[in-house]
Design a protein around this motif. Structure first.
Motif, PDB file in Angstrom:
ATOM      1  N   THR A 225       0.818  -1.212   0.000  1.00 50.73           N
ATOM      2  CA  THR A 225       0.000   0.000   0.000  1.00 50.73           C
ATOM      3  C   THR A 225       0.851   1.260   0.000  1.00 50.73           C
ATOM      4  OG1 THR A 225      -1.779  -1.145   1.162  1.00 50.73           O
ATOM      5  CG2 THR A 225      -1.768   1.254   1.274  1.00 50.73           C
ATOM      6  N   VAL A 226       1.922   1.275   0.773  1.00 56.55           N
ATOM      7  CA  VAL A 226       2.665   2.510   1.009  1.00 56.55           C
ATOM      8  C   VAL A 226       3.878   2.648   0.087  1.00 56.55           C
ATOM      9  CG1 VAL A 226       3.934   3.824   2.743  1.00 56.55           C
ATOM     10  CG2 VAL A 226       1.885   2.554   3.400  1.00 56.55           C
ATOM     11  N   MET A 227       4.675   1.621  -0.040  1.00 61.27           N
ATOM     12  CA  MET A 227       5.981   1.765  -0.687  1.00 61.27           C
ATOM     13  C   MET A 227       5.909   2.148  -2.161  1.00 61.27           C
ATOM     14  SD  MET A 227       8.073  -1.351   1.180  1.00 61.27           S
ATOM     15  CE  MET A 227       9.438  -1.199   0.035  1.00 61.27           C
ATOM     16  N   PRO A 228       5.162   1.468  -3.029  1.00 66.21           N
ATOM     17  CA  PRO A 228       5.169   1.853  -4.453  1.00 66.21           C
ATOM     18  C   PRO A 228       4.610   3.248  -4.699  1.00 66.21           C
ATOM     19  CG  PRO A 228       4.295  -0.360  -4.161  1.00 66.21           C
ATOM     20  CD  PRO A 228       4.360   0.249  -2.810  1.00 66.21           C
ATOM     21  N   GLY A 229       3.462   3.571  -4.092  1.00 62.83           N
ATOM     22  CA  GLY A 229       2.854   4.875  -4.327  1.00 62.83           C
ATOM     23  C   GLY A 229       3.687   6.010  -3.788  1.00 62.83           C
ATOM     24  N   LEU A 230       4.251   5.845  -2.592  1.00 63.49           N
ATOM     25  CA  LEU A 230       5.064   6.908  -2.002  1.00 63.49           C
ATOM     26  C   LEU A 230       6.349   7.120  -2.784  1.00 63.49           C
ATOM     27  CD1 LEU A 230       5.287   8.909   0.332  1.00 63.49           C
ATOM     28  CD2 LEU A 230       6.382   7.115   1.689  1.00 63.49           C
ATOM     29  N   LEU A 455       5.582  10.122 -16.739  1.00 61.91           N
ATOM     30  CA  LEU A 455       4.800   8.948 -16.377  1.00 61.91           C
ATOM     31  C   LEU A 455       5.647   7.680 -16.435  1.00 61.91           C
ATOM     32  CD1 LEU A 455       1.996   7.749 -15.726  1.00 61.91           C
ATOM     33  CD2 LEU A 455       1.581   7.641 -18.183  1.00 61.91           C
ATOM     34  N   LEU A 456       6.476   7.541 -17.466  1.00 66.26           N
ATOM     35  CA  LEU A 456       7.343   6.366 -17.579  1.00 66.26           C
ATOM     36  C   LEU A 456       8.377   6.330 -16.461  1.00 66.26           C
ATOM     37  CD1 LEU A 456       7.907   6.273 -21.452  1.00 66.26           C
ATOM     38  CD2 LEU A 456       6.401   4.814 -20.071  1.00 66.26           C
ATOM     39  N   ILE A 457       8.887   7.495 -16.076  1.00 64.28           N
ATOM     40  CA  ILE A 457       9.844   7.534 -14.958  1.00 64.28           C
ATOM     41  C   ILE A 457       9.185   7.034 -13.678  1.00 64.28           C
ATOM     42  CG2 ILE A 457      11.177   9.080 -13.477  1.00 64.28           C
ATOM     43  CD1 ILE A 457      11.719  10.799 -15.957  1.00 64.28           C
ATOM     44  N   GLY A 458       7.961   7.493 -13.432  1.00 62.98           N
ATOM     45  CA  GLY A 458       7.263   7.043 -12.228  1.00 62.98           C
ATOM     46  C   GLY A 458       7.012   5.546 -12.234  1.00 62.98           C
ATOM     47  N   ILE A 459       6.647   4.993 -13.397  1.00 60.34           N
ATOM     48  CA  ILE A 459       6.409   3.549 -13.484  1.00 60.34           C
ATOM     49  C   ILE A 459       7.701   2.773 -13.265  1.00 60.34           C
ATOM     50  CG2 ILE A 459       5.724   1.697 -15.060  1.00 60.34           C
ATOM     51  CD1 ILE A 459       3.683   3.578 -16.247  1.00 60.34           C
ATOM     52  N   CYS A 460       8.791   3.282 -13.800  1.00 54.29           N
ATOM     53  CA  CYS A 460      10.081   2.597 -13.608  1.00 54.29           C
ATOM     54  C   CYS A 460      10.511   2.580 -12.149  1.00 54.29           C
ATOM     55  CB  CYS A 460      11.155   3.285 -14.460  1.00 54.29           C
ATOM     56  SG  CYS A 460      10.928   3.065 -16.244  1.00 54.29           S
ATOM     57  N   ILE A 461      10.119   3.558 -11.384  1.00 53.07           N
ATOM     58  CA  ILE A 461      10.404   3.546  -9.945  1.00 53.07           C
ATOM     59  C   ILE A 461       9.397   2.667  -9.208  1.00 53.07           C
ATOM     60  CG2 ILE A 461      10.583   4.979  -7.884  1.00 53.07           C
ATOM     61  CD1 ILE A 461      12.867   5.385  -9.845  1.00 53.07           C
ATOM     62  N   ARG A 462       8.163   2.669  -9.659  1.00 54.92           N
ATOM     63  CA  ARG A 462       7.087   1.960  -8.971  1.00 54.92           C
ATOM     64  C   ARG A 462       7.246   0.442  -9.063  1.00 54.92           C
ATOM     65  NH1 ARG A 462       1.939   3.859  -7.858  1.00 54.92           N
ATOM     66  NH2 ARG A 462       0.393   2.259  -7.396  1.00 54.92           N
TER      67      ARG A 462
END
Length: 732
Positions: A225-230, A455-462
């Motif tokens: 719940t917390v780690m990917p979104g944060l 958006l792609l940067i965020g997905i690569c971190i997520r």
């Protein structure tokens, strides 16, 4: 009629009629002259005395009736009359109490409706409010968006895409085609539609939030719940400073908007996998859905806090720092209070009242917060309202004197009503309106590539953070990779919050630079929906059957052909499980009985022959079930367990009674078939599984989770309980 009494002041006996006294004197004279035997005269005297007493009692009763005001019962009524009067008095008290509760509920609902409309429509609903002109073009634009969104959603479903994608694309099309079809839509209307849609989303989430299911998953769901979104929010906030040159707090607002996962897409995909048995052995679908139920809460809380820093007033630094936390806490407190009010089921004693009250209070708190500058608090209050109302209904709160007892069915019924409004009104309007907010002529050519890159940067971190979050358990590497990819879809929170920063910037008349940043946030959020929602659904539907192990034993549906509706198949299994549940209940009851004990028919006979049998007469609706609950140990059981138990009772009685006549057997069979037909008819029907609560309720097709309403919700006729004198030789 005039009645004259003989005055007898010195005698304590009852007064005599004048005619009675004269007849008694004549009888005394005849007895003195009569030569009858003493014994016969004694018997005649006894009869005459009894007759005289009877006449005196009749006269006394009549006199008191004349002297008693109309409507008041006489003191000399018989026991039966007194019993009937007691029943009538009790029924009258119940009717008056219900009427008083109805009056109170209507008054409170009228006040809540006015308060909601007052803050939703502004001064037009205030006393001596200003005159407001309604734009005809605005009404046309709203109607056109709603109709086209329905058409686009149906077309998307036919193509195998989420319906919300088609609704969003229709809004984009209406905004950017020549002719200005929706240019007359006022900005205030657009903002209010998005706020109402977000409120309904959060109320449904709160009502269906399954804390027990979340706790059963453990720390793995908390980490997911917390780690990917944060981590995605922080990464997007930092890179937005480089890509769009915006401030860090405003970049964090964009990051938390992008960091929320869409339960509408994730839950439906996981529901199909759970129904087919994929990943059920390790609880993968339940893990993803339980984490998705709280992911929106984290995103909205973070967005609210950073919005106060990014767009707050520059003159009051202390208030700027405290505004975000105060916004969230105030919203939680107000929403909890609203949930406590909704928990008073003595007042909200019908389902439509509970649904209406939750809807009106949720929208009222949302628009109240927006009116006073607490937009995030309004959203959190809608979520807290659903959670606290659900908790009060389940635990008999706020006080037993204000409730009709605990029930697990109230929250499900209210959520079902809100789901109908969501699918028919709020969902098409929300996604259609957010599509119309993007005008390609106002977007610079470089904005769209920048938005897709961020958006792609965020997905690569997520993705790697989600992979790490589900580690340390029984999941294999390929299963952890699937959970990470299933955590991509974005839709609902992005649609509700995409234009909120831009609306606030325009309202506060910020500089042109802030307006440009607001357009960048809106464009990025819209393209995140268009790209990730279909991609996430395709990933779940394609990779789930390939990467997850199938548990055939726990599968609800064996196989699904192309084009089949998985929700309809599961609903059919749930309806067919009623007969299986009755059979299983009968087998468990027979297996647990002690050898040599009395058969079930004798226990039923004892139930009807005991001392309290006479008190079961003239009872009101649902009394058969409630009385049997106290005798069979079903107190506290769910509605589905009670109804299935009583269905099995009829079947067992027909089996255990060997001397039944054919017509009696047919009567029992017809009664049990009728009960089963009523249960099938009143099982709630759903067209789409788009919330975590619906997922957990619909993935279990056993009798313990049939999701039946309470018995009194579909037993409308009064039931008169009679004594059938059941024993081993006689039938009901």
């Amino acid at each position: 009629t005039f009645i004259a009494f003989q005055p007898r002041a010195a005698s304590p006996r009852l007064p005599l009629l004048e005619s009675d006294a004269k007849s008694r004197a004549r009888r005394s004279a005849r007895r003195a002259r009569s030569p009858r035997p003493r014994a016969r005269r004694t018997r005649a005297n006894a009869n005459e005395r009894a007759m005289g007493l009877h006449l005196r009692q009749r006269a006394q009763k009549f006199a008191r009736t004349v002297a008693t005001p109309r409507g008041r019962p006489s003191r000399s009524s018989s026991r039966r009359d007194a019993t009937e009067s007691e029943h009538e008095r009790a029924n009258r008290i119940v009717r008056e109490r219900k009427l008083n509760y109805d009056r109170l509920s209507f008054c409170v609902m009228a006040c809540a409706l006015w308060a909601m409309l007052r803050f939703a429509f502004g001064e037009v609903m205030a006393p001596n409010g200003a005159n407001v002109e309604v734009s005809g073009g605005g009404v046309w634009a709203v109607a056109l968006i709603w109709a086209c969104a329905h058409v686009g959603g149906a077309a998307a479903v036919m193509c195998g895409l989420p319906s919300l994608t088609g609704m969003l694309l229709c809004g984009l099309l209406l905004r950017n085609v020549p002719g200005g079809l929706v240019n007359d839509l006022p900005e205030r209307w657009s903002s209010d539609i998005r706020a109402a849609g977000l409120s309904v989303i959060l109320m449904r989430s709160g009502l269906e939030l399954d804390l027990d299911a979340f706790r059963s998953i453990g720390w793995m769901a908390s980490r997911l719940t917390v780690m990917p979104g944060l981590s995605e929010a922080i990464a997007c906030g930092l890179f937005s400073m480089l890509i769009f040159k915006m401030s860090f707090p405003l970049g964090m607002c964009l990051g938390f908007i992008l960091g929320a996962v869409s339960p509408a897409v994730v839950v439906l995909g996981m529901f199909e996998l759970q129904s087919l048995g994929y990943g059920v052995a390790k609880g993968i679908p339940s893990l993803v859905v339980a984490a998705a139920s709280f992911d929106d809460v984290v995103a909205i809380t973070g967005y609210t806090i950073f919005k106060s820093f990014a767009l707050g007033s520059k003159g009051h630094m202390a208030w700027t720092i405290l505004h975000g936390p105060v916004d969230v806490l105030a919203g939680l407190c107000v929403g909890t209070l609203g949930g406590v009010i909704c928990g008073m089921t003595k007042i909200w004693n019908e389902r439509w009242k509970r649904s209406s009250m939750v809807m009106m209070l949720g929208l009222f708190t949302m628009f109240l917060g927006r009116h006073y500058g607490f937009n995030g608090g309004g959203a959190m209050s809608a979520l807290a309202l659903g959670i606290s109302a659900n908790k009060c209904w389940r635990t008999n709160k706020p006080h037993p004197a204000l409730t009709n007892g605990p029930s697990d069915d109230h929250a499900h019924g209210v959520e079902t009503d809100l789901a109908k409004l969501w699918r028919f009104i709020f969902q098409p309007l929300l996604f259609g309106v957010i599509g119309t907010a993007v005008s390609f002529k106002d977007v610079t050519p470089s904005t769209i590539p920048k938005s897709i890159g961020l958006l792609l940067i965020g997905i690569c971190i997520r993705l790697p953070m989600a992979y790490v979050a589900v580690g340390g358990g029984e999941l294999s590497r390929i299963e952890r990779a699937f959970v990470s990819l299933a955590w991509i879809p974005k839709a609902t929170v992005q649609a509700a919050l995409a234009s909120d920063p831009l609306d606030y910037i325009i309202e506060k008349k910020k500089s042109a630079e802030y307006v440009s940043w607001g357009n960048d946030i809106l464009t990025t959020a819209v393209f995140s929906i268009i790209l990730t929602a279909p991609l996430g659904m395709v990933i779940i539907a394609t990779l789930g059957p390939k990467w997850l192990q199938k548990d055939q034993k726990n599968a609800i549906v064996s196989n699904v052909e192309p084009g089949d509706d998985i929700v309809k198949k599961v609903e059919l299994v749930r309806r067919n499980s009623i007969e299986t549940a009755a059979r299983r209940t009968s087998e468990e009851r027979r297996g647990s009985s002690v050898d040599g004990g009395s058969p079930f028919s004798e226990r039923v006979a004892d139930f009807w022959r005991d001392d309290g049998a006479s008190s079961r007469r003239d009872q009101r609706e649902g009394s058969v079930i409630s009385e049997a609950d106290s005798q069979t140990g079903l107190k506290g059981a769910s509605a589905s367990e009670k109804l299935v138990y009583h269905l099995a009772t009829l079947r067992d009685f027909a089996t255990d009674s060997a001397n039944l006549e054919p017509e009696d057997m047919k009567l029992i069979q017809d009664a049990s078939d009728e009960i089963e037909a009523i249960m099938r008819e009143h099982l709630p029907r759903v067209r789409s599984v788009d919330t975590p609560g619906l997922f957990f309720r619909r993935t279990s097709a056993t009798y313990a989770d049939l999701d039946l309403p309470a018995p009194e919700e579909f037993i409308e006729a009064d039931v008169e309980v009679t004594d059938p004198r059941v024993n081993s030789d006689e039938a009901v």
